[in-house]
Design an enzyme around this catalytic site. Structure first.
Site, PDB file in Angstrom:
ATOM      1  N   ARG A  22       0.834  -1.197   0.000  1.00  0.00           N
ATOM      2  CA  ARG A  22       0.000   0.000   0.000  1.00  0.00           C
ATOM      3  C   ARG A  22       0.869   1.249   0.000  1.00  0.00           C
ATOM      4  O   ARG A  22       1.821   1.354   0.765  1.00  0.00           O
ATOM      5  CB  ARG A  22      -0.909   0.005   1.240  1.00  0.00           C
ATOM      6  CG  ARG A  22      -2.281  -0.558   0.969  1.00  0.00           C
ATOM      7  CD  ARG A  22      -3.094  -0.647   2.221  1.00  0.00           C
ATOM      8  NE  ARG A  22      -3.336   0.629   2.877  1.00  0.00           N
ATOM      9  CZ  ARG A  22      -4.228   0.801   3.852  1.00  0.00           C
ATOM     10  NH1 ARG A  22      -4.953  -0.221   4.253  1.00  0.00           N
ATOM     11  NH2 ARG A  22      -4.392   1.976   4.401  1.00  0.00           N
ATOM     12  N   ARG A  76      -0.256   9.407   9.284  1.00  0.00           N
ATOM     13  CA  ARG A  76      -1.567   8.781   9.537  1.00  0.00           C
ATOM     14  C   ARG A  76      -1.792   8.608  11.040  1.00  0.00           C
ATOM     15  O   ARG A  76      -2.906   8.792  11.518  1.00  0.00           O
ATOM     16  CB  ARG A  76      -1.658   7.428   8.815  1.00  0.00           C
ATOM     17  CG  ARG A  76      -1.821   7.610   7.301  1.00  0.00           C
ATOM     18  CD  ARG A  76      -1.597   6.328   6.551  1.00  0.00           C
ATOM     19  NE  ARG A  76      -2.596   5.319   6.870  1.00  0.00           N
ATOM     20  CZ  ARG A  76      -2.370   4.007   6.822  1.00  0.00           C
ATOM     21  NH1 ARG A  76      -1.171   3.555   6.497  1.00  0.00           N
ATOM     22  NH2 ARG A  76      -3.331   3.179   7.105  1.00  0.00           N
TER      23      ARG A  76
HETATM   24  P1  AMP Z   1      -7.923   2.969   5.914  1.00  0.00           P
HETATM   25  O1  AMP Z   1      -7.917   1.828   4.959  1.00  0.00           O
HETATM   26  O2  AMP Z   1      -9.157   3.009   6.786  1.00  0.00           O
HETATM   27  O3  AMP Z   1      -6.661   3.083   6.729  1.00  0.00           O
HETATM   28  O4  AMP Z   1      -8.034   4.296   5.042  1.00  0.00           O
HETATM   29  C1  AMP Z   1      -7.007   4.652   4.107  1.00  0.00           C
HETATM   30  C2  AMP Z   1      -7.111   6.127   3.776  1.00  0.00           C
HETATM   31  O5  AMP Z   1      -8.399   6.398   3.186  1.00  0.00           O
HETATM   32  C3  AMP Z   1      -7.031   7.074   4.973  1.00  0.00           C
HETATM   33  O6  AMP Z   1      -5.700   7.365   5.353  1.00  0.00           O
HETATM   34  C4  AMP Z   1      -7.755   8.290   4.428  1.00  0.00           C
HETATM   35  O7  AMP Z   1      -6.955   9.015   3.525  1.00  0.00           O
HETATM   36  C5  AMP Z   1      -8.884   7.666   3.622  1.00  0.00           C
HETATM   37  N1  AMP Z   1     -10.090   7.443   4.447  1.00  0.00           N
HETATM   38  C6  AMP Z   1     -10.642   6.240   4.826  1.00  0.00           C
HETATM   39  N2  AMP Z   1     -11.748   6.422   5.558  1.00  0.00           N
HETATM   40  C7  AMP Z   1     -11.913   7.773   5.653  1.00  0.00           C
HETATM   41  C8  AMP Z   1     -12.870   8.605   6.294  1.00  0.00           C
HETATM   42  N3  AMP Z   1     -13.871   8.094   7.018  1.00  0.00           N
HETATM   43  N4  AMP Z   1     -12.726   9.956   6.169  1.00  0.00           N
HETATM   44  C9  AMP Z   1     -11.725  10.483   5.463  1.00  0.00           C
HETATM   45  N5  AMP Z   1     -10.777   9.766   4.847  1.00  0.00           N
HETATM   46  C10 AMP Z   1     -10.861   8.419   4.933  1.00  0.00           C
END
Ligand code: AMP
Length: 188
Positions: free
Chosen positions: A133, A144
Site C-alpha cells: 500500500r 496517519r
Molecule cells: P484505511 O484503509 O481506513 O486506513 O483508510 C485509508 C485512507 O483512506 C485514509 O488514510 C484516508 O486518507 C482515507 N479514508 C478512509 N476512511 C476515511 C474517512 N472516514 N474519512 C476520510 N478519509 C478516509
C-alpha cells in the site's frame, strides 16, 4: 448487528472485520476499501481522493459520506453492517448519526481495539511488505498516526458519551482478539 470498529491504522480492524462478517452475517463496510476501489477504477471521486490518501490525510467529509450512503443503501446492509474506518473525526460522527437515523439503522455498539503505538508501527511495516500500500511507507504512517491521534481519537469519546463504547485489548492472537470482540458485543 450494526457495529463500528475503532482503532488506529494497523490495530487489526480490517482483519477482525473479515472474521466478524462471517460470524455476524453482515457486510464489512470499509471506507478505506471503498476509496481504494474508486482510485483503482479512476472515477472522478477516486482521482480527487488519491493524493490525499497517499499523503495520509483525510479525504473530504462529503466525498466519504456520499460513498458510505451509497454503500449502505445496498440490500445486503439491510440487516446490519460492520463499519471500518468511519467515522474518522467528530464531524463524521454527527453525519453518521443523522444518516443512520434517516434509514432507521442506529449503531448498536462501537468497539475500540487498543494496540500500543510501537506494535502498530511494526504491524504496518509487515503489511507494507505484504500488500504494497502506498500509504504504508514509514513517513506516511507517521502522518496517519498523527491524524488518528488528533482527529480520530475523539470519536471514541463520542460513542462513550452515548453509552455505546466497548474497549478491547487488541494485542494477541487473531482468534483471541476476535473472542474478546464477540464478548464485548451486546447480546441479541
Ligand atoms: P484505511 O484503509 O481506513 O486506513 O483508510 C485509508 C485512507 O483512506 C485514509 O488514510 C484516508 O486518507 C482515507 N479514508 C478512509 N476512511 C476515511 C474517512 N472516514 N474519512 C476520510 N478519509 C478516509
Amino acid at each position: 448487528m450494526r457495529l463500528v470498529l475503532l482503532g488506529a491504522p494497523g490495530s487489526g480492524k480490517g482483519t477482525q472485520a473479515t472474521s466478524l462478517k462471517t460470524a455476524l452475517g453482515v457486510p464489512h463496510v470499509s471506507t478505506g476499501d471503498l476509496l481504494r476501489a474508486a482510485v483503482k477504477a479512476g472515477t472522478p471521486l477516486g482521482l480527487k481522493a488519491k493524493a490525499v490518501m497517499e499523503a495520509g490525510q483525510l479525504v473530504s467529509d462529503d466525498i466519504v459520506l456520499g460513498m458510505l450512503e451509497e454503500r449502505l443503501a445496498q440490500p445486503d446492509a439491510n440487516t446490519g453492517f460492520i463499519l471500518d474506518g468511519y467515522p474518522r473525526n467528530v464531524a463524521q460522527c454527527a453525519a453518521l448519526e443523522s444518516l443512520l437515523a434517516r434509514i432507521g439503522q442506529p449503531i448498536d455498539i462501537a468497539v475500540k481495539l487498543e494496540v500500543p503505538n510501537e506494535l502498530i508501527v511494526e504491524r504496518i511495516a509487515g503489511r507494507a511488505a505484504a500488500e504494497g500500500r502506498k500509504d504504508d511507507t514509514p513517513e506516511v504512517v507517521r502522518d496517519r498516526l498523527r491524524v488518528y491521534a488528533e482527529q480520530t481519537e475523539p470519536v471514541a469519546g463520542y460513542f462513550a458519551s452515548k453509552g455505546k463504547l466497548a474497549t478491547v485489548d487488541g494485542v494477541g492472537e487473531l482468534s483471541v482478539v476476535f473472542d474478546r470482540i464477540l464478548a464485548a458485543l451486546p447480546k441479541a
